[in-house]
Design an enzyme around this catalytic site. Sequence first.
Site, mmCIF file in Angstrom:
data_model
loop_
_atom_site.group_PDB
_atom_site.id
_atom_site.type_symbol
_atom_site.label_atom_id
_atom_site.label_comp_id
_atom_site.label_asym_id
_atom_site.label_seq_id
_atom_site.Cartn_x
_atom_site.Cartn_y
_atom_site.Cartn_z
ATOM 1 N NE ARG A 248 -4.022 -2.132 2.184
ATOM 2 C CZ ARG A 248 -4.694 -2.523 1.040
ATOM 3 N NH1 ARG A 248 -4.854 -1.552 0.076
ATOM 4 N NH2 ARG A 248 -5.225 -3.690 1.022
ATOM 5 C CG ASN B 280 3.845 9.206 -11.655
ATOM 6 O OD1 ASN B 280 3.220 9.586 -12.654
ATOM 7 N ND2 ASN B 280 3.567 9.072 -10.499
ATOM 8 C CB VAL C 40 10.402 6.181 -5.347
ATOM 9 C CG1 VAL C 40 11.286 4.970 -4.961
ATOM 10 C CG2 VAL C 40 9.852 6.981 -4.095
ATOM 11 C CG HIS D 75 6.914 3.295 -8.172
ATOM 12 N ND1 HIS D 75 7.945 3.490 -8.371
ATOM 13 C CD2 HIS D 75 6.116 4.252 -8.261
ATOM 14 C CE1 HIS D 75 7.881 5.182 -8.175
ATOM 15 N NE2 HIS D 75 6.936 5.276 -8.212
ATOM 16 C CG MET D 76 1.675 -0.048 -12.521
ATOM 17 S SD MET D 76 1.274 -1.374 -13.831
ATOM 18 C CE MET D 76 2.465 -0.771 -15.023
#
Length: 119
Positions: free
Chosen positions: A34, A91, A100, A104-105
Amino acid sequence: MTFDYDDQNIFAKILRGEIPNNTVFENDHALAFRDINPQAAVHILVIPKGAYVSIDDFAANASAAEQAGFFAAVATVCASGVDEGFRAIANTRTHGVQEVPHFHMHIVGGEQLGRMLPA
Ligand code: DGP
């Protein structure tokens, strides 16, 4: 394009167990947890366990097994709680406002979302 990975980024620390996370799913190649600052009712991050800076780094350089494992994790996350729809966001670098530098998705949903970009 070369991709220089900084192993001191926060998601690398999460993968090493140096920082806690709220895991929702894990397999050999990916971890889903999360987001610490949720933007909607559901906001989960799916990351590869390998050292990839961005989605284009991952797409170009991750093995078939890593890519399959990553998208298996995406499928599992999306099979729970976002039946009415969601947004998958990666992003990337400066123009994409990536904070970061570990691919990451974002899986964002669980409620009606606004437009993807300002009209
Ligand atoms: P991005 O701009 O796409 O790089 O978004 C990074 C996301 O990572 C942002 O939504 C907040 C989230 N985040 C940053 N640090 C942590 C952390 O320590 N734990 C968790 N769970 N999420 C984090």
